[in-house]
Each structure stands twice: as C-alpha cells, then as structure tokens.
Design a protein around this motif. Structure first.
Motif, PDB file in Angstrom:
ATOM      1  N   ALA A 173      10.660 -23.614  25.113  1.00  0.00           N
ATOM      2  CA  ALA A 173      10.158 -24.763  24.358  1.00  0.00           C
ATOM      3  C   ALA A 173       8.857 -25.281  24.952  1.00  0.00           C
ATOM      4  CB  ALA A 173      11.215 -25.868  24.333  1.00  0.00           C
ATOM      5  N   VAL A 174       8.786 -25.359  26.281  1.00  0.00           N
ATOM      6  CA  VAL A 174       7.558 -25.815  26.941  1.00  0.00           C
ATOM      7  C   VAL A 174       6.418 -24.839  26.649  1.00  0.00           C
ATOM      8  CG1 VAL A 174       6.470 -26.178  29.189  1.00  0.00           C
ATOM      9  CG2 VAL A 174       8.707 -27.177  28.710  1.00  0.00           C
ATOM     10  N   ALA A 175       6.690 -23.537  26.723  1.00  0.00           N
ATOM     11  CA  ALA A 175       5.658 -22.540  26.432  1.00  0.00           C
ATOM     12  C   ALA A 175       5.172 -22.662  24.988  1.00  0.00           C
ATOM     13  CB  ALA A 175       6.195 -21.138  26.703  1.00  0.00           C
ATOM     14  N   ALA A 176       6.082 -22.918  24.058  1.00  0.00           N
ATOM     15  CA  ALA A 176       5.692 -23.083  22.660  1.00  0.00           C
ATOM     16  C   ALA A 176       4.824 -24.329  22.478  1.00  0.00           C
ATOM     17  CB  ALA A 176       6.924 -23.158  21.774  1.00  0.00           C
ATOM     18  N   LEU A 177       5.170 -25.421  23.139  1.00  0.00           N
ATOM     19  CA  LEU A 177       4.372 -26.647  23.038  1.00  0.00           C
ATOM     20  C   LEU A 177       2.988 -26.472  23.666  1.00  0.00           C
ATOM     21  CD1 LEU A 177       7.062 -29.387  23.700  1.00  0.00           C
ATOM     22  CD2 LEU A 177       5.894 -28.867  21.552  1.00  0.00           C
ATOM     23  N   VAL A 178       2.916 -25.773  24.787  1.00  0.00           N
ATOM     24  CA  VAL A 178       1.610 -25.515  25.415  1.00  0.00           C
ATOM     25  C   VAL A 178       0.755 -24.649  24.491  1.00  0.00           C
ATOM     26  CG1 VAL A 178       0.483 -24.306  27.332  1.00  0.00           C
ATOM     27  CG2 VAL A 178       2.386 -25.855  27.780  1.00  0.00           C
TER      28      VAL A 178
END
Length: 129
Positions: free
Chosen positions: A15-20
């Motif tokens: 999820a963090v990678a997708a938001l970044v």
C-alpha cells in the motif's frame, strides 16, 4: 512472529509503495498547449481587457507571444503548465537583446525577471516603429 504479521507487513508495504507511486505520477503536470493567434488574443483579452492590440507576434516554439498596444508591450510567456502575462513599455522591448534567435526582455520583477521569446528575427521587417 507469525504468518499473520508477515501478511499484514507485506500488505502495508504494498500500500505504501502504491501511494508513493501515485504521488510521483501526480506531480507531472500536463504541458501547456502551444499558442496560436486565437489563443494568444484570448489570453491577452483576459489579462488586459482594456488593451487594444495593434500587432501580435507568436514565438516560433509556441511558448510565448508579444503584442503591441500603443506605447505598451504585452508579453505572454509559458510558466510551468500555464502562462504569465506582463505589461511593459514598448521602448524596453525595442531595446531588448536579440541573440541566437531569442528575444530577451528584462522585466525587472522578482516573480518574472525576464521573458525569453523565440523569434526568427527581431525586429520584424514589417514592424512600424
């Protein structure tokens, strides 16, 4: 540490990678379309509603325009994904430096210190001083 922890950790990392990735993609603005005479006149009319445009020159790369309105010069230049308009005296434009196909108009403002417009020649042959 059990299997549920690793699943939750992997899901959070995804999820963090997708938001970044989304944030990096969203920073890229769309480029401003090249100016043509109609669009330049519309932008000048919006910025300077009382000005009467005597002559209009569009930069060859479409990233700016210069208009003469009596003793005033109206300058339109591309800034980021939009345009900025400035008004200066025509004498300042007449004295501006033209080198390597670029007219450099010193505006003397903090927000827009100069405008650089690409023309084939300056002053144009049909310019009535």
């Amino acid at each position: 540490m059990d299997k549920a922890f690793f699943l939750q950790f992997a899901g959070s990392m995804g999820a963090v990678a997708a938001l970044v990735g989304l944030a990096a993609w969203a920073r890229h603005g769309r480029p401003a379309p090249a100016l043509d005479e109609a669009r330049a006149r519309a932008l000048f009319a919006e910025e300077f509603p009382a000005a009467r445009i005597d002559r209009l020159w569009i930069a060859r790369d479409g990233k700016g325009a210069l208009a003469r309105s009596g003793a005033k010069a109206l300058v339109l230049m591309q800034v980021g994904d939009g345009h900025a308009a400035r008004c200066t005296c025509w004498a300042q434009v007449s004295a501006a430096m033209f080198r390597n196909g670029r007219l450099r108009i010193e505006l003397g403002e903090v927000a827009a210190p100069r405008a650089e417009l690409a023309f084939d020649q300056w002053p144009p042959a049909d310019l009535a001083a």
